[in-house]
Design a protein around this motif. Structure first.
Motif, short mmCIF file in Angstrom:
data_model
loop_
_atom_site.label_atom_id
_atom_site.label_comp_id
_atom_site.label_asym_id
_atom_site.label_seq_id
_atom_site.Cartn_x
_atom_site.Cartn_y
_atom_site.Cartn_z
N ALA A 111 29.40 18.21 51.60
CA ALA A 111 29.72 19.37 50.75
C ALA A 111 30.68 20.31 51.46
O ALA A 111 31.65 20.80 50.86
N ASP A 112 30.43 20.56 52.75
CA ASP A 112 31.31 21.45 53.52
C ASP A 112 32.73 20.91 53.63
O ASP A 112 33.70 21.67 53.73
N ALA A 113 32.85 19.58 53.60
CA ALA A 113 34.17 18.95 53.67
C ALA A 113 34.83 18.86 52.29
O ALA A 113 35.92 18.32 52.16
N GLY A 114 34.14 19.36 51.26
CA GLY A 114 34.71 19.38 49.93
C GLY A 114 34.46 18.14 49.10
O GLY A 114 35.07 17.94 48.05
N HIS A 115 33.55 17.29 49.55
CA HIS A 115 33.22 16.07 48.80
C HIS A 115 32.07 16.35 47.85
O HIS A 115 31.14 17.08 48.19
N PRO A 116 32.10 15.77 46.65
CA PRO A 116 31.03 16.02 45.68
C PRO A 116 29.70 15.40 46.12
O PRO A 116 29.67 14.27 46.61
N VAL A 117 28.65 16.16 45.95
CA VAL A 117 27.30 15.65 46.23
C VAL A 117 26.40 15.93 45.02
O VAL A 117 25.22 16.19 45.16
N ARG A 118 26.99 15.82 43.84
CA ARG A 118 26.25 16.09 42.60
C ARG A 118 25.19 15.03 42.32
O ARG A 118 24.24 15.28 41.60
N ASP A 119 25.37 13.83 42.88
CA ASP A 119 24.43 12.73 42.64
C ASP A 119 23.88 12.23 43.97
O ASP A 119 24.26 11.15 44.44
N PRO A 120 22.98 13.00 44.58
CA PRO A 120 22.46 12.57 45.89
C PRO A 120 21.69 11.25 45.82
O PRO A 120 21.70 10.47 46.77
N ASP A 121 21.05 10.96 44.67
CA ASP A 121 20.33 9.69 44.55
C ASP A 121 21.31 8.51 44.59
O ASP A 121 21.07 7.51 45.26
N GLY A 122 22.40 8.63 43.87
CA GLY A 122 23.43 7.58 43.88
C GLY A 122 24.05 7.44 45.26
O GLY A 122 24.28 6.32 45.74
N LEU A 123 24.29 8.55 45.90
CA LEU A 123 24.82 8.53 47.26
C LEU A 123 23.82 7.85 48.22
O LEU A 123 24.20 7.05 49.07
N GLY A 124 22.56 8.14 48.03
CA GLY A 124 21.52 7.52 48.85
C GLY A 124 21.46 6.02 48.66
O GLY A 124 21.31 5.26 49.62
N ARG A 125 21.59 5.56 47.40
CA ARG A 125 21.60 4.11 47.14
C ARG A 125 22.81 3.45 47.80
O ARG A 125 22.70 2.38 48.40
#
Length: 114
Positions: A36-50
């Protein structure tokens, strides 16, 4: 692949290299904050986790270095099982059912996982 997605993948690869045996909640939250601090979206943490778990599984398979399990099979196995834990629970039959796998490769992988 967009520059942004390549940058996120690079950060995920770095995270996995630093946490090859898994991570705890604090490390996970730190990764989300870093993204998030680097400006990348983290709106879907579950998808990112998968995605992160699949990438970890591919890295795990690469480190196992089983004969006959190359990049395409690693990718198919990661897609089929999603997590290292799930792969380790699979029997030879389940492994041989994965796209691109055959019985000898499944048996070799099963032996390496034990």
């Amino acid at each position: 692949m967009t520059r942004e997605s390549a940058a996120v993948r690079g950060r995920l690869d770095d995270f996995i290299e630093r946490h090859p045996d898994g991570w705890n909640h604090v490390a996970w939250e730190a990764l989300l904050t870093d993204l998030a601090d680097a400006g990348h979206p983290v709106r879907d943490p579950d998808g990112l986790g998968r995605t992160l778990e699949r990438k970890r599984l591919e890295h795990y398979l690469e480190r196992l270095d089983v004969s006959g399990i190359g990049p395409k099979r690693r990718e198919s196995l990661a897609e089929a099982f999603g997590r290292v834990w799930d792969l380790r629970q699979a029997d030879v039959e389940a492994l041989s059912q994965v796209s691109g796998m055959n019985r000898p490769a499944a048996e070799a992988l099963h032996a390496a996982l034990r």
